[in-house]
Structures are given as C-alpha cells and as structure tokens.
Design a protein around this motif. Structure first.
Motif, PDB file in Angstrom:
ATOM      1  N   ARG A  62      36.519  58.947  41.608  1.00 28.26           N
ATOM      2  CA  ARG A  62      36.369  58.037  40.490  1.00 28.26           C
ATOM      3  C   ARG A  62      37.263  56.832  40.708  1.00 28.26           C
ATOM      4  O   ARG A  62      38.451  56.971  40.967  1.00 28.26           O
ATOM      5  CB  ARG A  62      36.801  58.717  39.192  1.00 28.26           C
ATOM      6  N   ARG A  63      36.686  55.678  40.628  1.00 27.98           N
ATOM      7  CA  ARG A  63      37.509  54.469  40.699  1.00 27.98           C
ATOM      8  C   ARG A  63      37.556  53.882  39.320  1.00 27.98           C
ATOM      9  O   ARG A  63      36.538  53.563  38.728  1.00 27.98           O
ATOM     10  CB  ARG A  63      36.888  53.450  41.660  1.00 27.98           C
ATOM     11  N   ASN A  64      38.724  53.724  38.815  1.00 27.88           N
ATOM     12  CA  ASN A  64      38.824  53.201  37.466  1.00 27.88           C
ATOM     13  C   ASN A  64      39.505  51.852  37.418  1.00 27.88           C
ATOM     14  O   ASN A  64      39.819  51.371  36.355  1.00 27.88           O
ATOM     15  CB  ASN A  64      39.546  54.205  36.583  1.00 27.88           C
ATOM     16  N   LEU A  66      42.399  50.925  38.133  1.00 25.59           N
ATOM     17  CA  LEU A  66      43.710  50.983  37.503  1.00 25.59           C
ATOM     18  C   LEU A  66      44.806  50.877  38.544  1.00 25.59           C
ATOM     19  O   LEU A  66      44.680  51.378  39.655  1.00 25.59           O
ATOM     20  CB  LEU A  66      43.887  52.324  36.777  1.00 25.59           C
ATOM     21  N   ALA A  96      43.209  46.938  35.607  1.00 30.32           N
ATOM     22  CA  ALA A  96      44.008  47.186  34.413  1.00 30.32           C
ATOM     23  C   ALA A  96      45.317  47.854  34.821  1.00 30.32           C
ATOM     24  O   ALA A  96      45.378  48.579  35.816  1.00 30.32           O
ATOM     25  CB  ALA A  96      43.245  48.076  33.442  1.00 30.32           C
ATOM     26  N   ARG A 119      43.512  60.258  37.413  1.00 24.97           N
ATOM     27  CA  ARG A 119      42.874  59.164  36.706  1.00 24.97           C
ATOM     28  C   ARG A 119      42.348  58.095  37.665  1.00 24.97           C
ATOM     29  O   ARG A 119      41.840  57.076  37.239  1.00 24.97           O
ATOM     30  CB  ARG A 119      43.818  58.581  35.658  1.00 24.97           C
TER      31      ARG A 119
END
Lengths: 341, 341
Positions: A62-64, A66, A96, A119
C-alpha cells in the motif's frame, strides 16, 4: 545509500525455508509472523543485502504517500522550525506528513517501525534522535529510507544525516566575545554526550586558543537546552570567585535562563555580562536586550532533510550522506566590551 | 453530530441514475468522476442525509488510522501547543497524526478534502480556520468528521468547535488593570472580524463598565497577532495626547511588540506602562519583566479537540458541539499601579 543489487524475495524465502508470503509479511510490518521466523528472515535480508524492489512497492504494498517526521519532543520552536521546513517540501511533493513525538527515547521501539511499515510510510525523518543500533538495524533491514536531523550520537557510516556547522558556530561565538575584549568567557552546552554540544564546545575552545586566551575548565558547564538548564549553570558561574564577563549559552532558551540568573544577581546585560545564544529562534529578537546569537538554519535543515529523504525514496544516489548547513553569528544588543576594571 | 439514519448507497445511486461504484468513488475521494455527476451525487447525499456506514468504512474503504490536523500557519508556539495536545491523544488511540499547514486560506480547497478522503483519513481537526461555507459543505457532504479549534468565524450550528473563554479572559485582564488603579486602559485585538478578538474586546469593555470607567474607542486597536502587530498599535497608542497607562495585548507575541514600543519610547514596564498579554506561551515567563497574561489552555484545547473528533469517528453522540475551556489570569511583573500624577 547507493542502489544495491541483492537477492529476490523468493531467494530469501527459499533460504529461510518459508513461503514468499511470509517474507512479504515481514517486509510490510505484519505482526502475524512468529518471532523466530521473523528474526531468521530479517537476518538473511540484512546479510544478503536485500533491497525492497520499487515494483513491489508500487504494486502490492500500500502506498499512502506519507512521510513520517519523528521528533523527540514537540515542546519548543526549535523543533517547530525544522517541522515547517519538512512540511513545505513534503507538501510540494504532494505527500502528507505524519508527525509523532517520541516523548522519551524508549518509545523508539520496534512497534514504532512496524507501524510505519503498516501504514505504508515512504520513509522517516528523525529529529534529535538517539538512534540506537537496534533501531538503525530495524530501519535498514526493512529498507525503510530515513534521514537523521541533528543526530545526538555520531550516526553509523552511510546514514544520511543533516546538521549544522556546530564547530564553526561555537568558534564564531567565542571569537566575537574575545574580539570585544573579554578574557573570561564561559560556555554552557547541552548534555555533554550530545554530538552538537561536543562540536560547539570544541569550536569555543579553538577560538579561545586562537585569541591566546587560556581555557578554564571551570568555565565550561553542561545542562539541558531549556531555560532552567541555562539558569542553573549561569547561577553557578556567577558565584565563582572570579566569574566570567561573558557567557556563551548552548541555545536561545538556555540564554533566557542566563538572563534570569544575571537579573537575579542584580547585574545587567551587556553592562556586566555579555550573553550569546545559539539557534536564533524568533523570540531572540524580543528579549531585553535583544540576544546576540548563532543562527542555526533550522527551517533549511528541515527542507534539506525532506529533499534528501525524497531522493532516497526515488532511488537517487546521494553525493554525500552528511550535510552540514552553515551557522551565522547574529550580533544584537546582548554583547559589548567588558566593563573596564 | 448525532447518529442519523439515512438512505443506502444503492438508493443514492438509483436516484442519481448511476452505478453504486460511482457513488463509492465520490465518497472515497476518487477523481475519475465527471464534475456534473459528482455534484448530483453530493447534492443527493446531502439532501437525503446520507451517512457513511461504519461497515463499509471498515471494509472496502482503506482505513489507515490517520487523523489530520490542519493549521493555518506553523509559525508560532501557539499552534505548537495545540498540536502537542492533539498528538498526545491521537498517539494514545494508536492513530497517526498527519499535519499540514494551509499557509493561506485559499488552500483549503476541494483538492484538500479530496486528499483527506483519498488517504483514508478518519477525520480532521482544523485550527484557526476560516472555514468557508463551501468547505464546510464539502466536509459535511462526504461525512468526514471534523472539529474546529478557535474558529475565526462563528461556525454553523451543529459544527463541533473547541475554544477558550475569550470573553472571560478579556474581562479578567481589564478587571486586573482597573483594580490596580488604571483609568486609561488600552486594548489591542487581532483582526477585528476574528471571533476571539470580538469576545475579548467585549470582555474588556464589560470590565471597564463594571469598574465605572469610560470606554474610549481611540484606546481600542486591531492588528495581527504577531510582534509587529503589537509594536505598531502600541506606538500609535503611546503617541496619543493622553496615552494609556496600561495596555492589554491580544497575544503574548503582540505583547513583545508592546514591550519594544515602550522601550523605544524611553518608558519602562511596569513603571510607566502596565502590559497584559494573552495565551501564556512559554516565553511569557522569560520576557523582561515577566509578562502578566491570560492563560489560554492551548494544549488542553488540542486534547479536547482530538477526543471530540475520536468520539465522532466512533459514532458517539456529543452532549454539546461547543466547548469553551477556561482562561486564567497569570499575574507576573509587567503590571503595577499607575505612577501617581
């Protein structure tokens, strides 16, 4: 932090005698892997120089978008200034910024590294972190990019670290005071083991030596970087039978403590005592009198740290893993020639 | 912010004449939906009181255990104090805190709301935000929980908002100065339209009236909350033919500007002019003389804002959407009776 070629996840899995999915779980911070298996896999990845492939990162992981900023305490404008620099770059890059305070060193545990991985953080900027070898290994092993700002300890070779020219800063402060004619110049540092303290005190000593002044060990004190650290050290300095006529504080906050000690002793700044701070936080211009201080480019350090991290994340090669940004002496009204005896 | 029962996603889709997946895309901040379709869906969700189901949230929607803090500027300990409170609660709850600075009000655009949704934020804490109706609608329509701290405008009814007792704070500052015997007491506020400014000035006026003192409009000034805002206002106040003997500043940073104006005028604090600040930031105790100020519980405001947000996220019912935390007058050395004429 150069690009390495290493084994694939399948090769690690085969060597460890586990399924590829288990290696993947370890890489991505899942907790449902037996401790012993995890250890074996991590040890192998570390020994074989396993490199997290960008493809897998863009795909299954998952790339968020962040980036993490981990800071010891969020209790001063000092950290805030670095934070604003980091935020600026991270925002420009469309990412972010997750901010967390470690509060105490113990919290920089494995659980913290796991949560970053879970995350999908792209990487971390660690501010004033005493990065224990264990944590350094954890981050390196998982191939999670990180950059250290103002490292407390000397970081291991190859660790990207951003700092300020602390030696030059300490030198310029003491040189300025010696040029004004002071002969008894005291210095207050942060904790004696801090890298920045060592460098600043070394710079101070070098300037005294250049000016032909003796180095009196009783005039070198250590304390915390806060108001009370400066207050306690300055009180003790002013009680010496032959007190200093100038004090170089380790931070602007410490300098406010020195101001209070001078005031309590019924003395004036700069009439009786000259004071130099370190950092040039915004309030330094508002103290009475305005504080002469060594400007540390904290905002810019945040900017450079974030840019460096993004370069590592993008797989770019760094020319240098250590960057020291220049400090500048800002002369205001807290320094003057010593009163003629 | 009570729990509503509303239509399902399928019902919205049917009414809008689109596929359920299109409604889902709009809900989750995807950008590949035609503007007109998006508008129709949003309008319907808003009108019909669509509530994002928790099940969907835990299932298909990516949950990243993130909470957003959006702050106007990260340029003062003021915001930092709120941030530390928020961080504390968010960290305890096992969530991560994304921090972004809006830099200017224009940035609080739709794109910002989209990015919150896209990264699966649980909700947002907005600090000193001029939340335009459009943004308020955007957030409400997507059912993204949010809490406002120290709202600039009066937030729409039902909007969770945390503040301080600004009226009582302004009252206590002016009451203290009147009790010391001051008869010409000036007040400097932030921008005249700010809610907090209005409440503080109203409290100041009420205290003067209670003390039987006339309210002189020339003694009420407005400026930015920073050092220069206080400096400019105080310089102009001190140039009046009948200048004040006491100045109540709108923030501690403004008070440092008042200190500078007094110093430049060759006057002393509190001998010639008494000064009261607002906030009680850490440096207030280090100014010379230490600043009498109205303590605003900024850290606690951050704590309460974060707890309130988490309660909304968990679907709890709030007893009240508005919470004002108490301010306290902290008397230090910048206030004294006026010099006898």
């Amino acid at each position: 932090m150069t690009i390495k070629t290493g084994p694939t996840m399948a090769e690690i899995a085969q060597e460890a005698g586990v399924a590829i999915s288990t290696v993947s779980k370890v890489l991505n911070g899942h907790t449902d892997v037996a401790a012993k298996t995890r250890e074996t896999i991590e040890k192998l990845m570390s020994e074989r120089g396993y490199q997290r492939p960008r493809a897998a990162k863009n795909g299954r992981r998952r790339r968020n978008d962040l980036v993490d900023l981990v800071i010891n305490e969020l209790d001063s404008v000092w950290g805030l200034s670095i934070l604003t620099g980091v935020e600026e770059v991270v925002e420009e890059a469309g990412l972010a910024l997750v901010v967390s305070a470690v509060h105490n060193r113990q919290s920089l545990t494995r659980r913290w590294v796991e949560s970053l991985l879970a995350r999908g953080s792209e990487g971390a900027i660690l501010v004033l972190s005493e990065l224990a070898e264990r944590q350094h290994d954890d981050l390196t092993r998982r191939n999670l990019p990180f950059v250290i700002v103002d490292a407390v300890n000397q970081p291991p070779p190859g660790t990207p670290a951003i700092g300020a020219t602390n030696f030059a800063g300490g030198y310029s402060a003491a040189e300025h005071l010696a040029a004004l004619g002071h002969r008894r110049i005291a210095a207050i540092g942060g904790h004696e083991q801090f890298q920045c303290t060592r460098a600043r005190i070394a710079g101070y000593r070098a300037a005294l030596e250049s000016a032909g002044l003796p180095v009196d060990r009783r005039l070198i004190r250590y304390g915390n970087f806060h108001h009370d650290g400066g207050l306690i050290a300055a009180q003790s300095l002013l009680e010496l039978p032959d007190p200093p006529t100038a004090i170089f504080a380790g931070s602007d906050q410490q300098a406010t403590g020195v101001y209070e000690a001078v005031r309590r002793a019924g003395l004036t700044i700069p009439g009786d005592i000259s004071v130099v701070g370190f950092d040039d936080l915004n309030f330094a211009q508002w103290t009475a009198p305005p504080l002469t201080t060594v400007r540390q480019p904290l905002h810019e350090m945040g900017v450079v740290a974030a840019r460096t991290l993004l370069r590592i994340v993008n797989g770019e090669r760094l020319e240098s893993t250590r960057i020291e940004l220049a400090t500048d002496l800002v002369v205001r009204e807290s320094t003057a020639p010593p009163r003629a005896h």
